[in-house]
Design an enzyme around this catalytic site. Structure first.
Site, PDB file in Angstrom:
ATOM      1  N   SER A   1       0.824  -1.209   0.000  1.00 41.78           N
ATOM      2  CA  SER A   1       0.000   0.000   0.000  1.00 41.78           C
ATOM      3  C   SER A   1       0.858   1.260   0.000  1.00 41.78           C
ATOM      4  O   SER A   1       1.974   1.286   0.517  1.00 41.78           O
ATOM      5  CB  SER A   1      -0.916   0.021   1.223  1.00 41.78           C
ATOM      6  OG  SER A   1      -1.730  -1.129   1.248  1.00 41.78           O
TER       7      SER A   1
HETATM    8  N1  SAH Z   1      -0.768  -4.821   4.183  1.00 41.97           N
HETATM    9  C1  SAH Z   1      -0.046  -4.816   2.919  1.00 41.97           C
HETATM   10  C2  SAH Z   1      -0.962  -4.649   1.743  1.00 41.97           C
HETATM   11  C3  SAH Z   1      -1.253  -5.943   1.101  1.00 41.97           C
HETATM   12  S1  SAH Z   1      -2.303  -5.874  -0.308  1.00 41.97           S
HETATM   13  C4  SAH Z   1       1.025  -3.749   2.967  1.00 41.97           C
HETATM   14  O1  SAH Z   1       1.591  -3.535   3.997  1.00 41.97           O
HETATM   15  O2  SAH Z   1       1.334  -3.143   1.975  1.00 41.97           O
HETATM   16  C5  SAH Z   1      -3.667  -6.818   0.293  1.00 41.97           C
HETATM   17  C6  SAH Z   1      -3.392  -8.231   0.699  1.00 41.97           C
HETATM   18  O3  SAH Z   1      -4.637  -8.798   1.087  1.00 41.97           O
HETATM   19  C7  SAH Z   1      -2.837  -9.139  -0.399  1.00 41.97           C
HETATM   20  O4  SAH Z   1      -1.648  -9.708   0.027  1.00 41.97           O
HETATM   21  C8  SAH Z   1      -3.929 -10.194  -0.579  1.00 41.97           C
HETATM   22  O5  SAH Z   1      -3.437 -11.486  -0.875  1.00 41.97           O
HETATM   23  C9  SAH Z   1      -4.597 -10.161   0.779  1.00 41.97           C
HETATM   24  N2  SAH Z   1      -5.957 -10.691   0.807  1.00 41.97           N
HETATM   25  C10 SAH Z   1      -6.941 -10.583  -0.108  1.00 41.97           C
HETATM   26  N3  SAH Z   1      -8.044 -11.229   0.309  1.00 41.97           N
HETATM   27  C11 SAH Z   1      -7.753 -11.770   1.516  1.00 41.97           C
HETATM   28  C12 SAH Z   1      -8.467 -12.571   2.462  1.00 41.97           C
HETATM   29  N4  SAH Z   1      -9.728 -12.956   2.255  1.00 41.97           N
HETATM   30  N5  SAH Z   1      -7.846 -12.937   3.594  1.00 41.97           N
HETATM   31  C13 SAH Z   1      -6.573 -12.578   3.853  1.00 41.97           C
HETATM   32  N6  SAH Z   1      -5.840 -11.824   3.003  1.00 41.97           N
HETATM   33  C14 SAH Z   1      -6.416 -11.432   1.847  1.00 41.97           C
END
Ligand code: SAH
Length: 215
Positions: free
Chosen positions: A60
């Site tokens: 993000s």
């Molecule tokens: N927190 C991260 C952003 C990750 S992007 C950062 O620090 O930048 C969002 C993440 O959510 C992805 O890795 C994706 O695989 C995960 N995601 C999507 N659906 C999900 C679910 N149902 N349960 C857990 N993780 C999920």
């Protein structure tokens, strides 16, 4: 490009963008964001942008991380925190600088392993990662004082509402099927008070979708 100075400039920019909670700014000044992206992208780690982390997912944007955490923690201690969507582990590391205990759930096993490797050197003893489907929350560690979701759902997952402690707060992006704005998303702040849940609509944002099931 990956030095303390570059990080300090990122924090200065966040301040100019309106982030003023010192706890959030300090946490973001202390977590080495470049550790969480591919080496080829490390020089861009402190730009105010989302970057690819593999598996069609992104780390993000710094402003969005700061804004969400600032809203989540405003005027109180964040306590026990649940993050949904560990991704590369960056936001989890920032949260671990602020919360008493942090649990982070990721559905893609390989990404979770990568996050573990990224986090190893930081020695954050209060952070636990779990492989699971965020739609289910993390029943075994509930309730949580704070919940933060890093992927957009069409509605607030019921399990997360249940796992929010009384007086707790949750922030998440939800998809808004507004006419003409096909994939518009909005940040929603949900608070659990004595008489139920209240919702406050915040900024328009863009997140990857909250998928179902784990892989
Ligand atoms: N927190 C991260 C952003 C990750 S992007 C950062 O620090 O930048 C969002 C993440 O959510 C992805 O890795 C994706 O695989 C995960 N995601 C999507 N659906 C999900 C679910 N149902 N349960 C857990 N993780 C999920």
């Amino acid at each position: 490009m990956t030095s303390q100075r570059t990080r300090a400039r990122m924090v200065e920019r966040l301040r100019e963008q309106g982030i003023n909670d010192v706890r959030v700014l300090d946490a973001m000044a202390s977590v080495p964001r470049h550790v969480f992206v591919d080496e080829a992208l490390a020089s861009r780690a402190y730009e105010d942008t989302a970057l690819p982390i593999g598996f069609a997912q992104t780390i993000s944007q710094p402003y969005v991380v700061a804004r969400m955490i600032e809203q989540l923690t405003a005027g109180r201690e964040p306590g026990r925190i649940l993050e949904i969507g560990t991704g590369c582990g960056y936001q989890a590391a920032v949260l671990a600088c602020l919360g008493r205990e942090v649990f982070s759930v990721e559905r893609i096993r390989e990404l979770l392993e990568r996050a573990r490797a990224n986090l190893r050197g930081l020695r954050l003893g209060n952070l636990r990662l779990a492989h699971g489907d965020g739609w289910q929350g993390l029943e075994s560690a509930a309730p949580f004082d704070s919940i933060i979701v890093a992927a957009a759902a069409p509605q607030v997952p019921g399990a997360l509402l249940q796992q929010l402690a009384p007086g707790g707060r949750m922030i998440l992006p939800v998809r808004r099927a507004a006419a003409g704005a096909h994939d518009a998303q909005q940040l929603l702040l949900v608070e659990r008070g004595a008489r139920g849940f209240t919702e406050t609509e915040l900024d328009l944002v863009r997140f990857v979708p909250l998928e179902t099931g784990k892989i």
